[in-house]
Design an enzyme around this catalytic site. Sequence first.
Site, PDB file in Angstrom:
ATOM      1  CE  LYS A 120     -20.407 -28.293 -41.054  1.00  0.00           C
ATOM      2  NZ  LYS A 120     -18.928 -28.400 -39.945  1.00  0.00           N
TER       3      LYS A 120
HETATM    4  C1  LIG Z   1     -17.912 -28.629 -40.907  1.00  0.00           C
HETATM    5  C2  LIG Z   1     -16.875 -28.424 -40.796  1.00  0.00           C
HETATM    6  C3  LIG Z   1     -15.245 -28.403 -41.658  1.00  0.00           C
HETATM    7  C4  LIG Z   1     -15.222 -28.804 -42.974  1.00  0.00           C
HETATM    8  O1  LIG Z   1     -15.669 -27.985 -43.373  1.00  0.00           O
HETATM    9  P1  LIG Z   1     -16.737 -28.429 -45.324  1.00  0.00           P
HETATM   10  O2  LIG Z   1     -17.809 -27.554 -45.393  1.00  0.00           O
HETATM   11  O3  LIG Z   1     -17.360 -29.402 -44.864  1.00  0.00           O
HETATM   12  O4  LIG Z   1     -15.689 -28.870 -45.975  1.00  0.00           O
HETATM   13  C5  LIG Z   1     -14.155 -27.643 -40.887  1.00  0.00           C
HETATM   14  N1  LIG Z   1     -13.792 -27.207 -39.439  1.00  0.00           N
HETATM   15  C6  LIG Z   1     -15.104 -27.648 -38.879  1.00  0.00           C
HETATM   16  C7  LIG Z   1     -14.443 -27.340 -37.558  1.00  0.00           C
HETATM   17  C8  LIG Z   1     -16.068 -27.995 -39.066  1.00  0.00           C
HETATM   18  O5  LIG Z   1     -17.413 -27.937 -38.639  1.00  0.00           O
END
Ligand SMILES: *Cc1c(COP(=O)(O)O)cnc(C)c1O
Length: 462
Positions: free
Chosen positions: A112
């Site tokens: 993120k």
């Molecule tokens: C947010 C997240 C995901 C999923 O990503 P999306 O874009 O919501 O599909 C997978 N793994 C981790 C560690 C995350 O923080």
Amino acid sequence: MEYISTRGGCPEQNFEQVLLTGLAPDGGLFVPKDLPKFTVGHLQKWQSLSYTELALEIIEPFVDGAIPSNELKKILDESYADFAHPDIAPLTEIGEREYLLELFHGPTLAFKDFALQVLGRLLDYVLERRKQRVVIMGATSGDTGSAALEGCRHSDHVDIFILHPHQRVSEVQRRQMTTVPGDNVFNLAIEGNFDDCQRLVKAAFADQSFLPEGRQLVAVNSINWARIMMQIVYYVWASLRLGALESKVSFSVPTGNFGDIYAGYLAKHMGLPIDRLVVATNKNDILHRFIAHNEYAVSELSPTFSPSMDILVSSNFERYLFELFNRDARQLGEFMNRFGSETLSVSDEQYRRIRAEFDSASVDDETTCQVIAEVFAATGQLLDPHTAVGVKAARECLADSANPKVVLATAHPAKFSAAITAAGLDSPALPAHLSDLMEREERVTVLPDDLSAVTAYMQEQL
Ligand SMILES: *Cc1c(COP(=O)(O)O)cnc(C)c1O
């Protein structure tokens, strides 16, 4: 570059407008009206660029002059300056033509950070110029919250409210949010699950009359287009490192809200030679059931070792469905309105197109732990549980492919130590900048799953 809503009931918007909203006023999601395309010539030229130079090349057509190029470059350089690895997104080989793309070297240890470090600075730049103050509101299954707080907290132009499901995020995840200092930072623990939090946020966006005069809500969830845009970059980066000009590359993506893998889908349609895209899910497998059986239906939520994917309904999937319905907003609206009350399926032709694009797998907790133990024994590399789901899905779906396979390693294992200890391994240490996390003071307000309780609380703070 103009952006349109997937529901077709909203005039075209420019980048700045899309950055400063979230959901479109008609309830849809914004997508670019035309997708920029790149050629083999571009890819050749881009091979020698640094990560931030490449990011600039890829996002400039989307930003489309809203921010001057030199300012954009500065924002990108600052956003990735704190990443703990010089390659920003390094590749590690864990098997025969099988690689991890390590996306966890940012300040909050999950992928993120790639988008939210930039989003915070883009907002700050635009709001400074407009002399405007906004309210950021977001729901998190754990990782978006801390990354958004980290990316936005330095801005004088925002108040930021993050809703997380009470007692359903890991302790490290919670502390990464609740220990962020600042009198513009508010953590709300909602007595419900992530989908309840997401629903509250959606409802608040739909009626913003509770806000003080002149304020508006801005989204930091992956419904915000700027996040998707930033995630396109690392698909191109990884493919170039693995010889995209000679052979196609496949990606396996641990998936929750379908934001990350949607960025891969866009990269492919912009011209990146991608072979397969694998939707890797845990027990909460709505997307896997749709891709494997053409059945799109909500089920019950199961808490798992990979809580960032404990999601019943993937909000960004609408962006893909919009393409699947050939951008027919009316048809999509009807489909979405029926969703939730019945099991939906698409036509044979549409289903063939889905299968031509995506593979999928659902991986349970026991298998997740097995994979963590196996990969550690074979390579010494410790996987976080989300990444382990991605590795298992790649091995299941891409066994016949000779092309390089990349699994997006979406989080650092120290963030999810419950799965690591369940796999029989020692719990990994947090990196130095978080080593005192367990001693820091927490600030959090527990609220019921009730819109008026949430908006009343926000009103008091603003
Ligand atoms: C947010 C997240 C995901 C999923 O990503 P999306 O874009 O919501 O599909 C997978 N793994 C981790 C560690 C995350 O923080």
